[in-house]
Structure formats: structure tokens, C-alpha cells
Design an enzyme around this catalytic site. Structure first.
Site, PDB file in Angstrom:
ATOM      1  CD  GLU A 170      -2.977  -1.097   2.299  1.00 13.97           C
ATOM      2  OE1 GLU A 170      -2.648  -0.578   3.368  1.00 13.97           O
ATOM      3  OE2 GLU A 170      -4.086  -1.594   2.103  1.00 13.97           O
ATOM      4  CD  GLU A 362      -3.772  -6.082   2.506  1.00 14.27           C
ATOM      5  OE1 GLU A 362      -4.596  -5.432   3.171  1.00 14.27           O
ATOM      6  OE2 GLU A 362      -2.556  -5.885   2.547  1.00 14.27           O
TER       7      GLU A 362
HETATM    8  C1  BG6 Z   1      -4.336  -3.038   4.954  1.00 13.80           C
HETATM    9  C2  BG6 Z   1      -2.973  -3.495   5.375  1.00 13.80           C
HETATM   10  O1  BG6 Z   1      -4.393  -1.644   5.024  1.00 13.80           O
HETATM   11  O2  BG6 Z   1      -5.439  -3.406   5.678  1.00 13.80           O
HETATM   12  C3  BG6 Z   1      -2.955  -4.677   6.330  1.00 13.80           C
HETATM   13  O3  BG6 Z   1      -2.146  -3.775   4.274  1.00 13.80           O
HETATM   14  C4  BG6 Z   1      -4.092  -4.534   7.305  1.00 13.80           C
HETATM   15  O4  BG6 Z   1      -1.697  -4.749   6.933  1.00 13.80           O
HETATM   16  C5  BG6 Z   1      -5.401  -4.541   6.528  1.00 13.80           C
HETATM   17  O5  BG6 Z   1      -4.101  -5.481   8.327  1.00 13.80           O
HETATM   18  C6  BG6 Z   1      -6.627  -4.499   7.397  1.00 13.80           C
HETATM   19  O6  BG6 Z   1      -6.537  -3.425   8.269  1.00 13.80           O
HETATM   20  P1  BG6 Z   1      -6.725  -3.610   9.830  1.00 13.80           P
HETATM   21  O7  BG6 Z   1      -6.409  -2.316  10.416  1.00 13.80           O
HETATM   22  O8  BG6 Z   1      -8.142  -4.018  10.013  1.00 13.80           O
HETATM   23  O9  BG6 Z   1      -5.778  -4.685  10.237  1.00 13.80           O
END
Ligand code: BG6
Length: 467
Positions: A170, A362
Site C-alpha cells: 500500500e 487484500e
Molecule cells: C491493509 C494493510 O491496510 O489493511 C494490512 O495492508 C491490514 O496490513 C489490513 O491489516 C486491514 O486493516 P486492519 O487495520 O483491520 O488490520
């Protein structure tokens, strides 16, 4: 709907959110080891016991059991990161830490045992703390050299074990989280735009350099960038809102544009002019930037809105990038708005813009899970909400594929419960596999399969037809 036969189904994690073992086998301290509350409160000076990431889910010791469960689901790929501070504990060390390298040898070998292809992020919010403290992270040009030494080391070591690489997780999130994303020690409210964009320039050069070196050292490897995708919709059809949304998107597209086109876009040159930003560039930088990526990968959790009307700028809760809430969309327990069609939209926009194969690395729902008796003497989680979220998003991936968008694969975020990045909690769970660990540090660390485990297994086994 059938997905392509060679579609890379899988799941994703990051070293700092799952491995634990924060000071074992010569690992140095990373910025995450001093972020006990994620991005919500200031970081500490030294690691503190209340930081869930120091133990994580103990993946460092339990990975064989976890990879076996991923294999049981039928994963074709597993995305994780290499913790930079396991390999170069201080970041600026002359020699690599052999024990750290050996860990990833074991991990990647374990994946290959089951035919799972590792997808490796080189830098996922886990810069060695020393690089933040002594150099102010990516603001300092020296970081390019340290990163180059690190990527050369891991490319040389794993060239026969890893085919898919991502340079920075990201990368555009540095706009909002300069410490977590760019290892920038200067507090956010004191960081000038000049220094922020200088840091971004250094990261972009480093990313292109890694792509160049990767292609030279591993001709068969595929190297991608990774951006946080958050499509911005105008809050209304008022042209002022449309332009506001376009400008917000530009701030993010900029990162992909440089990675794909190999040069700075015109709208950024204008932005620099208007904000009196003068980037210091070395004479070779423009040439290095021409080493463009093989594919574009991205995270997708939500869309946002933008408006030019100051009174209507009500920021959404809980997301890294901010953005105005969309009145038409529901939200997760953490206030992240849920927009499955945004997935189809962003896939189309990225493909139209870049004409590069896309990889969703993701996507997922952070939710509170309840561990209950499974009626067979064991325990499970009935996570129909997670199944529904993933199903709705995957159906939209299918729509985009039907629209003609080439998609390499899909890795759900936190395929096993991990510590959250933004809030450093474990109660915000994304996994198909429940990990018995609570935010007060209690729990056995035992793993339990959730209902979604068997659902995803079936989706993969049927190439998406079961959706
Ligand atoms: C993304 C990141 O922004 O979102 C991850 O690359 C992160 O590292 C994921 O865990 C989900 O966000 P969060 O804050 O719910 O863990």
C-alpha cells in the site's frame, strides 16, 4: 461463473502481524514493535508488553500447522512479507542475519511442499526502527541503498523459491500514515509536504530499482507494485464534487501511474508547482523509474466519497485514508463501508487506465467472532457474515472478469486471524482460521477452523462455481 483454471486463489498476511518472535534469532526492532495501539496513539520508544504484535499468533513457530490448513483449503498462493529487520536487524547493517534468512527458507519450503506459490511483499509496514530513528525513514535518500542491499540479498537467496514479489505494501498509504508506511519519525503534523513527497520519490525510485534488479536476477519472476485502492465517488453530481473526487483519486493514482508508466504524470507536476515542492532527484532517477512493473496488485476494502462542500465533508470512521461517508452503504463494526460493486468498478478503472494484469492481494471483513461448540466435541465460529462479504466481493470480481479485465488472483486478507494493523487488536478478526488469543494476552494460541474455511475450500475446488 467459473474463474480461470490458473487463477491464484489464496490468502494474505504480513510478517509483523502474525510472526511474533519479535526479538528471536537476531531480529532487530521494527517500527511495529513500538506501535502498541496501531495508528491511533503515538508510538512508544521501546517495545512494551501490551503490544500484541510481539507475540502475534506465533506464526514464527507454528507455521507448519498453518500452511497445512491453507493447503487443506486448496490455496494456490500464500501472500506474506519478509520482516526486513529479521534480515538486516538495524536496516543499515553491512551483513545479513543468516538465522533470519533460514526462517524464510523453511517457510517457503513448507509452502512448496503443498504446491503453494509464495507471494512475497518486501516491505509491509515493518521498516527497521533504526532506519526511522537515525535517518527519518524514507525522507532520507540513504534508504534507497539500504533497501537495495536488502532486496539483492533476498532475491539471491530465494530466487528459486519465490516467483511473485511486491515491492511496498500500500505504497500510497504514506500520504496518511508516514510513520507506519514510510518509517518517517518526524510527527505527521510537523512533516512538510516537501519532505513527504521527497520520501515518496525515494520509495518510487527504490521500487523501480527493485523491479530492475529482480528482472536481472530472476528472469522468470513477476514483480508488482501494491496500492491501497479506495475508489472515490463524487458525493453529488455537482461538477465541483466530480472534480474534487477526481483530484482525490489522482493523489492515489499517482503511485500506480509512476509504477506503470515510468514517469511522473502532469497533474502531479502541477500539484508540486502549486505547493512549492521541488523534488531533489539524482541524474539517474528518471532512467530508473522506467523499470515498470509486471502487474498491479492492490487491497480493496471500501470506497469513499468526496465533496467540495466543506460542510458536507463528514469523514468516514476507521479507515486509513479518510474520505467522506457514502449515505447508500452499510459499514462494518469498525466503520469501514461495505461496497462489493466498488470491487468491479476499481478493477475496470485500473485496467482501463493501466492495461496491466491485476492481482487483488487484500480484501476481507474485520469482525468480532464468537468461538462456540461445534456439536462434535470441538469448537468453531459460525461466520456467515464473513462468507456473505467475501461472496459478494468475489461475485463482483467475476463480473469484472466477464467485463474483460485480466485478474491473476485473489488473496483474502488475514486468512488466519492476525493482529490488526490500524488498531493492533486481535478481536478484529478476518480469518478462515480462528486463533485463540485475546487482547489481554490470554488464550492458548490453538487454531480452529470457522465455517468460512469450508466455504472457501469449496469455492476454490469448484473454480468459483460454488459462489
Ligand atoms: C491493509 C494493510 O491496510 O489493511 C494490512 O495492508 C491490514 O496490513 C489490513 O491489516 C486491514 O486493516 P486492519 O487495520 O483491520 O488490520
Amino acid at each position: 461463473m467459473k474463474f480461470p483454471k490458473d487463477f491464484l486463489w489464496g490468502g494474505a498476511v504480513a510478517a509483523n502481524q502474525c510472526e511474533g518472535a519479535y526479538n528471536e534469532d537476531g531480529k532487530g526492532i521494527s517500527i511495529q514493535d513500538v506501535m502498541p495501539r496501531g495508528i491511533k496513539t503515538p508510538h512508544t520508544d521501546l517495545p512494551t508488553e501490551d503490544n500484541m504484535k510481539l507475540t502475534g499468533i506465533d506464526f514464527y513457530h507454528r507455521y507448519p500447522e498453518d500452511i497445512k490448513l491453507f493447503a487443506e483449503m486448496g490455496f494456490k498462493t500464500f501472500r506474506t512479507s519478509i520482516a526486513w529487520s529479521r534480515i538486516f536487524p538495524q536496516g543499515d547493517d553491512a551483513e545479513a542475519n543468516e538465522k533470519g534468512l533460514e526462517f524464510y527458507d523453511r517457510l517457503f519450503d513448507e509452502c512448496h511442499k503443498y504446491g503453494i506459490e509464495p507471494l512475497v511483499t518486501l516491505s509491509h509496514y515493518e521498516t527497521p526502527l533504526n532506519l526511522a530513528k537515525a535517518y527519518d525513514g524514507w525522507v532520507n535518500r540513504d534508504l534507497i541503498g539500504f533497501y537495495e542491499r536488502y532486496v539483492r540479498t533476498v532475491f539471491a537467496r530465494y530466487k528459486d523459491k519465490v516467483k511473485y514479489w511486491l515491492t511496498f505494501n500500500e505504497i500510497n498509504s504514506v500520504l496518511h500514515e508516514p510513520f507506519m508506511s514510510g518509517g518517517i519519525y518526524t510527527p505527521k503534523d510537523q512533516l512538510s509536504k516537501q519532505d513527504l513527497y521527497q520520501a515518496i520519490h525515494h520509495e518510487l525510485v527504490a521500487s523501480a530499482l527493485a523491479t530492475k534488479i529482480g528482472h536481472e536476477m530472476m528472469p522468470k519472476a513477476k514483480i508488482g507494485c501494491m496500492v491501497l485502492s479506495m475508489p472515490t465517488y463524487p458525493l453529488s453530481p455537482n461538477p465541483d464534487d466530480v472534480i474534487a473526487a477526481m483530484k482525490a483519486d489522482h493523489m492515489n493514482y499517482f503511485f500506480g501511474d509512476v509504477h506503470v508508466r515510468g514517469k511522473y504524470p502532469g497533474y502531479m507536476k502541477r500539484y508540486f508547482r502549486e505547493n512549492h515542492i521541488e523534488l531533489k532527484q539524482d541524474k539517474d532517477d528518471a532512467e530508473i523509474l522506467k523499470n515498470t512493473v509486471d502487474f498491479v496488485s492492490f487491497s480493496y476494502y471500501m470506497s469513499v466519497c468526496e465533496t467540495a462542500d466543506e460542510e458536507k465533508k463528514i469523514k468516514g470512521q476507521g479507515n486509513i485514508m479518510g474520505g467522506v461517508s457514502n449515505p447508500y452503504l452499510p459499514a462494518s463494526e469498525w466503520g469501514w463501508q461495505i461496497d462489493p460493486q466498488g470491487m468491479r468498478y476499481v478493477l475496470n478503472v485500473f485496467w482501463d487506465r493501466w492495461q496491466k494484469t491485476l492481482f487483488i492481494v487484500e480484501n476481507g471483513l474485520g469482525a468480532v467472532d464468537e468461538l462456540v461448540d461445534d456439536g462434535k466435541g470441538g469448537k468453531t465460529v459460525h461466520d456467515d457474515y464473513r462468507i456473505d462479504y467475501l461472496k459478494q466481493h468475489l461475485l463482483q470480481v467475476g463480473e469484472a472478469i466477464s467485463d474483460g479485465v485480466p485478474v491473476m488472483g485473489y488473496t483474502t486478507w488475514g486468512c488466519i486471524d492476525v493482529v490488526s494493523a490500524s488498531t493492533a487488536e486481535l478481536k478484529k478478526r478476518y480469518g478462515f482460521i480462528y486463533v485463540d488469543r485475546n487482547d489481554d494476552g490470554s488464550g492458548t494460541l490453538k487454531r480452529y477452523t470457522k465455517d468460512s474455511f469450508f466455504w472457501y475450500k469449496n469455492v476454490i475446488a469448484t473454480d468459483g462455481e460454488a459462489l
